[in-house]
Scaffold this active site. Structure first.
Site, short mmCIF file in Angstrom:
data_model
loop_
_atom_site.label_atom_id
_atom_site.label_comp_id
_atom_site.label_asym_id
_atom_site.label_seq_id
_atom_site.Cartn_x
_atom_site.Cartn_y
_atom_site.Cartn_z
CG HIS A 71 41.61 27.22 48.46
ND1 HIS A 71 41.64 28.51 47.60
CD2 HIS A 71 43.16 27.06 48.60
CE1 HIS A 71 43.03 29.05 47.61
NE2 HIS A 71 43.62 28.27 48.06
CD GLU B 156 49.41 28.28 45.53
OE1 GLU B 156 49.52 27.71 46.45
OE2 GLU B 156 49.23 29.60 45.48
CD GLU C 95 46.85 32.55 44.73
OE1 GLU C 95 47.65 32.49 45.79
OE2 GLU C 95 45.89 31.50 44.33
NE ARG D 60 42.17 34.90 52.70
CZ ARG D 60 41.54 35.18 53.78
NH1 ARG D 60 40.41 35.84 53.87
NH2 ARG D 60 41.87 34.34 54.86
CG HIS E 265 46.64 36.60 55.64
ND1 HIS E 265 47.52 35.93 54.79
CD2 HIS E 265 45.43 36.05 54.82
CE1 HIS E 265 47.18 35.37 53.80
NE2 HIS E 265 45.66 35.09 53.91
C1 BMA Z 1 44.98 31.02 51.76
C2 BMA Z 1 44.79 32.14 52.79
C3 BMA Z 1 43.60 31.47 53.69
C4 BMA Z 1 42.37 31.26 52.74
C5 BMA Z 1 42.82 30.40 51.45
C6 BMA Z 1 41.62 30.55 50.47
O1 BMA Z 1 46.21 31.68 50.93
O2 BMA Z 1 44.30 33.55 52.46
O3 BMA Z 1 43.53 32.42 54.75
O4 BMA Z 1 41.52 30.52 53.34
O5 BMA Z 1 43.64 31.30 50.83
O6 BMA Z 1 41.21 31.72 50.26
#
Ligand code: BMA
Length: 402
Positions: free
Chosen positions: A147, A207, A317, A349, A355
């Protein structure tokens, strides 16, 4: 090299030569039907980069043969933190609940590009290097997402200001982008175990059929996206000689094959085909069915495209945030994927109490998760180790192991 083994080998070879010299009337041996041996078709499916390291190539061949046996279960940031703990050596929510680590470890490179010592989710890159080595040493597979910030504005991935034209050759941020790739190259090249580079399934610009990242569908044209991907791959592989990566192409939702392939950079730039799809839980019974149908429809298309292109496939994912459905693992996820030859699936995660995507001890879906991983076709890390994905225990391993 082990001298005793060499002498033993020489004796065996000479005995074998003597036997071979005798005329034989034995029928030719037939292949054993129960081995998931790499067949001709699999051998033909070479990685997109022919210069990859031996272990990377072996992993690629293993990934192609694997769906005949099972699917690797993966989890993002598994070793770094979970619900109620952070940076406890050896800890993992998957292990706490299932007694074994995941077979695939997802890690995130966001903010590596800016020179930060910690990633976008506060994982120190030095700690990540150790986690990567630990998972690989035990026989697991490493995948990495990225990211990265918007290189035009300096803001986050989610800043959808157009940036791609600015980083392509001739653009005002081209040099900056190459300096970011240098940091990625340095990091991936630094992932080593016993002197050998650790193979990584690199999954950049994911994505992209959505429009929430600056590389999304509304933020650049198909040609710009392809150029961005090829620039990235060429720079890493050719300029920086990063030969321990395989590329995973993963869209978000897609309507049909044409939509999936609209921004596909080409077979010479992609090794694994995947997509990301999460379940949206609306509290209604239909939401599970909507998810199952969505996954199955997309896996149907992905399987056809993978077979045609001789590329392994994955569910890059997925998950249901907080898993509020107690039998989600066997009743929904497994039902969605069980009929398709994917090599791995990765759950996101366990970031914070609202979350997270895999259960922790005491979670309502714990028992069902245990049932799910008890399925012979769901591989955790010890199954991956037994499958010997890097072929390090073969003949050469035996001969050279100290
Ligand atoms: C997203 C979330 C965010 C995270 C990002 C990168 O889906 O989990 O909180 O910062 O991924 O891992």
């Amino acid at each position: 090299m082990n001298m005793m083994r060499i002498h033993l080998l020489a004796a065996l070879l000479s005995a074998w030569a003597t036997v071979q010299a005798q005329p034989s009337n034995r029928a030719p041996e037939r292949p054993k039907p129960d081995t998931a041996a790499v067949d001709d078709k699999t051998i033909a499916a070479l990685p997109s980069n022919l210069r990859v390291t031996r272990r990377t190539r072996q992993l690629y061949q293993s990934l192609q043969a694997l769906p005949q046996q099972g699917v690797l279960f993966g989890h993002q940031d598994d070793l770094a933190y979970g619900i109620g703990w952070k940076y406890v050596p050896g800890e993992s929510d998957v292990k706490r609940v299932a007694g074994d680590y995941p077979a695939v470890y997802g890690w995130e490179l966001g903010h590596l590009e800016t020179g930060d010592p910690v990633n976008i989710d506060s994982v120190p890159f030095d700690a990540m290097r150790t986690f990567v080595r630990d998972g690989y040493r035990r026989g697991g597979v490493i995948t990495m997402s990225w990211h990265l910030n918007n290189p035009y504005t300096g803001s986050s991935s989610w800043d959808t200001t157009a940036a791609v034209p600015h980083i392509l050759p001739g653009g005002s941020k081209h040099a900056l982008y190459l300096s970011w790739l240098d940091r990625v190259a340095d990091f991936i090249l630094s992932l080593r175990y016993k002197g050998k580079a650790i193979p990584v399934l690199f999954r950049p610009f994911h994505e992209h059929t959505g429009s929430w990242f600056w590389w999304g569908e509304k933020q650049c044209t198909p040609d710009e996206y392809k150029a961005l991907w090829r620039l990235t791959a060429d720079y890493l592989r050719l300029t920086r000689k990063v030969n321990n990566i395989l590329f995973v192409y993963s869209t978000a939702e897609f309507r049909d094959e044409a939509h999936y392939l609209e921004r596909y950079p080409g077979d010479a730039y992609v090794d694994v085909l995947g997509f990301d799809t999460y379940m949206q839980h609306t509290g209604e019974a239909e939401s599970g069915e909507i998810y199952r149908q969505a996954i199955r429809g997309r896996l149907d298309m992905l399987t056809a495209m993978g077979a045609r292109r001789q590329k392994p496939t994955c569910l890059a994912e997925t998950g249901l945030e907080q898993i509020p459905v107690a039998d989600w693992w066997t009743g929904t996820l497994w039902e969605a994927v069980k009929d398709f030859p994917i090599t791995y699936l990765l759950l996101w995660r366990n970031g914070r109490p609202n979350h997270y995507y895999v259960p922790y001890p005491g979670h309502p879906s714990e028992a069902d998760f245990q049932k799910f991983v008890a399925n012979d076709r769901v591989f955790l890390e010890s199954d991956a180790r037994r499958a010997n994905l890097y072929r390090t225990n073969g003949f050469w391993g035996w001969l050279f192991r100290r």
